[in-house]
Design a protein around this motif. Structure first.
Motif, PDB file in Angstrom:
ATOM      1  N   GLU A   1      -9.764  -1.121   1.351  1.00  0.00           N
ATOM      2  CA  GLU A   1     -10.055  -1.856   0.293  1.00  0.00           C
ATOM      3  C   GLU A   1     -10.691  -1.012  -0.700  1.00  0.00           C
ATOM      4  O   GLU A   1     -11.260  -0.565  -0.682  1.00  0.00           O
TER       5      GLU A   1
ATOM      6  N   ARG B   1      -8.625  -5.091  -9.484  1.00  0.00           N
ATOM      7  CA  ARG B   1      -8.339  -6.765  -9.754  1.00  0.00           C
ATOM      8  C   ARG B   1      -7.081  -7.216  -9.756  1.00  0.00           C
ATOM      9  O   ARG B   1      -6.942  -8.531  -8.993  1.00  0.00           O
ATOM     10  N   ARG B   2      -5.968  -6.666 -10.520  1.00  0.00           N
ATOM     11  CA  ARG B   2      -4.486  -6.452  -9.872  1.00  0.00           C
ATOM     12  C   ARG B   2      -4.345  -6.886  -9.025  1.00  0.00           C
ATOM     13  O   ARG B   2      -3.545  -7.730  -9.060  1.00  0.00           O
TER      14      ARG B   2
ATOM     15  N   THR C   1      -5.488  -6.638  -5.495  1.00  0.00           N
ATOM     16  CA  THR C   1      -6.156  -8.099  -5.558  1.00  0.00           C
ATOM     17  C   THR C   1      -5.563  -9.554  -5.579  1.00  0.00           C
ATOM     18  O   THR C   1      -5.320 -10.124  -4.862  1.00  0.00           O
ATOM     19  N   ASP C   2      -5.176  -9.533  -7.249  1.00  0.00           N
ATOM     20  CA  ASP C   2      -5.090 -10.973  -7.452  1.00  0.00           C
ATOM     21  C   ASP C   2      -3.308 -10.961  -7.158  1.00  0.00           C
ATOM     22  O   ASP C   2      -3.118 -11.945  -6.824  1.00  0.00           O
ATOM     23  N   ALA C   3      -3.113  -9.579  -6.792  1.00  0.00           N
ATOM     24  CA  ALA C   3      -1.435  -9.052  -6.668  1.00  0.00           C
ATOM     25  C   ALA C   3      -0.969  -9.974  -4.937  1.00  0.00           C
ATOM     26  O   ALA C   3       0.072 -10.180  -4.250  1.00  0.00           O
ATOM     27  N   GLY C   4      -2.321 -10.104  -3.868  1.00  0.00           N
ATOM     28  CA  GLY C   4      -2.656 -10.498  -2.652  1.00  0.00           C
ATOM     29  C   GLY C   4      -2.263  -8.977  -1.871  1.00  0.00           C
ATOM     30  O   GLY C   4      -1.171  -8.784  -0.986  1.00  0.00           O
ATOM     31  N   THR C   5      -2.651  -7.659  -2.581  1.00  0.00           N
ATOM     32  CA  THR C   5      -1.746  -6.490  -1.716  1.00  0.00           C
ATOM     33  C   THR C   5      -2.785  -6.485  -0.901  1.00  0.00           C
ATOM     34  O   THR C   5      -3.745  -6.138  -0.806  1.00  0.00           O
TER      35      THR C   5
END
Length: 140
Positions: A101, A89-90, A92-96
């Motif tokens: 995936e 989640r961290r 993904t939320d940071a746009g990594t």
């Protein structure tokens, strides 16, 4: 220390970028450092980012696991499922940008696991995974 730990030294071309990625994005505690390297507490293991000038070598290649091309070489960590999901989640939320995936692999099999692959700013490949049942990590 009650369990064995590994030590891994990896090349980076920018220590500020390594600090932003390993310390900021991944949330790893920073240990000792100089102008040429930084120690990271990689969940009880020591990863050292060494500043190395010059062009970065290309990855050796890709292997195929469960239909996904995975970068070789890579290193990573086995987390528990809750820690894996929180990190996914961290990131993904940071746009990594992921190489693979966050996804469930080998569903319903002995080695059922969550996995994700990503690159650090210097192009080093990392894998994080979590087994449904860690006692089955090496099951055939």
């Amino acid at each position: 220390m009650t369990r064995p730990a590994f030590h891994l030294a990896i090349p980076v071309d920018d220590l500020a970028g390594a600090r932003a990625f390993y310390g900021g994005l991944l949330g790893l505690p920073e240990g000792r450092s100089t102008d040429g390297w930084v120690d990271w507490d990689f969940h009880g293991h020591q990863v050292v980012t060494h500043l190395v000038a010059g062009p970065r070598p290309e990855p050796a290649g890709h292997g195929t696991v469960d239909g996904h091309p995975v970068p070789v070489p890579h290193f990573g960590l086995v987390l528990d499922v809750d820690a894996f999901q929180a990190l996914a989640r961290r990131l993904t939320d940071a746009g990594t940008g992921f190489v693979v995936e966050p996804s469930l692999r080998f569903a319903g099999q002995a080695a059922e696991q969550w996995t994700m692959f990503l690159l650090d700013p210097a192009g080093n490949a990392l894998e994080f995974k979590a087994f449904r049942d860690e006692t089955r990590m090496f099951a055939r």
